[in-house]
Design a protein around this motif. Structure first.
Motif, mmCIF file in Angstrom:
data_model
loop_
_atom_site.group_PDB
_atom_site.id
_atom_site.type_symbol
_atom_site.label_atom_id
_atom_site.label_comp_id
_atom_site.label_asym_id
_atom_site.label_seq_id
_atom_site.Cartn_x
_atom_site.Cartn_y
_atom_site.Cartn_z
ATOM 1 N N LEU A 91 12.321 -5.584 6.385
ATOM 2 C CA LEU A 91 11.170 -6.475 6.261
ATOM 3 C C LEU A 91 9.867 -5.689 6.395
ATOM 4 C CD1 LEU A 91 9.850 -9.304 6.130
ATOM 5 C CD2 LEU A 91 10.109 -9.390 8.623
ATOM 6 N N CYS A 92 9.802 -4.789 7.369
ATOM 7 C CA CYS A 92 8.600 -3.967 7.553
ATOM 8 C C CYS A 92 8.369 -3.054 6.344
ATOM 9 C CB CYS A 92 8.711 -3.140 8.830
ATOM 10 S SG CYS A 92 8.592 -4.143 10.332
ATOM 11 N N ALA A 93 9.441 -2.501 5.800
ATOM 12 C CA ALA A 93 9.311 -1.629 4.625
ATOM 13 C C ALA A 93 8.778 -2.420 3.427
ATOM 14 C CB ALA A 93 10.656 -0.994 4.284
ATOM 15 N N TYR A 94 9.284 -3.644 3.221
ATOM 16 C CA TYR A 94 8.795 -4.479 2.124
ATOM 17 C C TYR A 94 7.324 -4.841 2.340
ATOM 18 C CZ TYR A 94 13.599 -5.283 0.459
ATOM 19 O OH TYR A 94 14.859 -5.131 -0.038
ATOM 20 N N ASP A 139 5.064 -3.159 4.089
ATOM 21 C CA ASP A 139 4.264 -1.954 3.860
ATOM 22 C C ASP A 139 4.087 -1.695 2.364
ATOM 23 O OD1 ASP A 139 4.008 -1.588 6.576
ATOM 24 O OD2 ASP A 139 5.574 -0.046 6.695
ATOM 25 N N LEU A 140 5.159 -1.860 1.596
ATOM 26 C CA LEU A 140 5.104 -1.656 0.153
ATOM 27 C C LEU A 140 4.112 -2.615 -0.500
ATOM 28 C CD1 LEU A 140 6.328 -0.257 -2.380
ATOM 29 C CD2 LEU A 140 7.969 -2.142 -2.438
ATOM 30 N N ILE A 141 4.173 -3.882 -0.104
ATOM 31 C CA ILE A 141 3.258 -4.880 -0.670
ATOM 32 C C ILE A 141 1.817 -4.550 -0.317
ATOM 33 C CG2 ILE A 141 2.546 -7.304 -0.489
ATOM 34 C CD1 ILE A 141 5.590 -7.931 -0.112
ATOM 35 N N PRO A 186 -3.701 -4.286 -1.088
ATOM 36 C CA PRO A 186 -4.245 -4.484 0.257
ATOM 37 C C PRO A 186 -5.030 -5.779 0.417
ATOM 38 C CG PRO A 186 -5.059 -2.419 -0.716
ATOM 39 C CD PRO A 186 -4.206 -3.092 -1.726
ATOM 40 N N GLU A 187 -5.533 -6.351 -0.669
ATOM 41 C CA GLU A 187 -6.308 -7.589 -0.589
ATOM 42 C C GLU A 187 -5.438 -8.834 -0.448
ATOM 43 O OE1 GLU A 187 -7.066 -5.496 -3.404
ATOM 44 O OE2 GLU A 187 -8.567 -4.432 -2.220
ATOM 45 N N ILE A 188 -4.133 -8.649 -0.437
ATOM 46 C CA ILE A 188 -3.244 -9.816 -0.384
ATOM 47 C C ILE A 188 -3.464 -10.639 0.880
ATOM 48 C CG2 ILE A 188 -1.237 -8.750 0.736
ATOM 49 C CD1 ILE A 188 0.425 -10.277 -1.459
ATOM 50 N N LEU A 189 -3.901 -9.993 1.953
ATOM 51 C CA LEU A 189 -4.157 -10.717 3.191
ATOM 52 C C LEU A 189 -5.393 -11.603 3.098
ATOM 53 C CD1 LEU A 189 -3.410 -7.899 5.769
ATOM 54 C CD2 LEU A 189 -1.936 -9.798 5.096
#
Length: 68
Positions: free
Chosen positions: A33-36, A38-40, A45-48
């Motif tokens: 989950l953390c790897a996915y 981080d990839l996203i 980066p603006e997804i948040l």
């Protein structure tokens, strides 16, 4: 039994993928989950910053929490 290497997402059934995922320990699942995540974030980066996500046609479903 010999293992097989698949080069296509369609080569394995959803059941076999789910079985593989369930074979992972909780720690391995969380690392995945953390790897996915981080990839996203590396790719977008603006997804948040995105608000009011809308459903996309297909197999992706946007869930929202309702107050009740």
């Amino acid at each position: 039994m010999k293992g097989q290497i698949f080069h296509s997402f369609n080569a394995e059934s959803m059941e076999s993928k789910a079985k593989w995922f369930l074979s992972l320990t909780l720690t391995e699942r969380m690392e995945l989950l953390c790897a996915y995540t981080d990839l996203i974030l590396e790719n977008n980066p603006e997804i948040l910053e995105t608000k009011n996500a809308q459903p996309v046609t297909g197999r992706i479903q946007v869930l929202s929490k309702t107050r009740g």
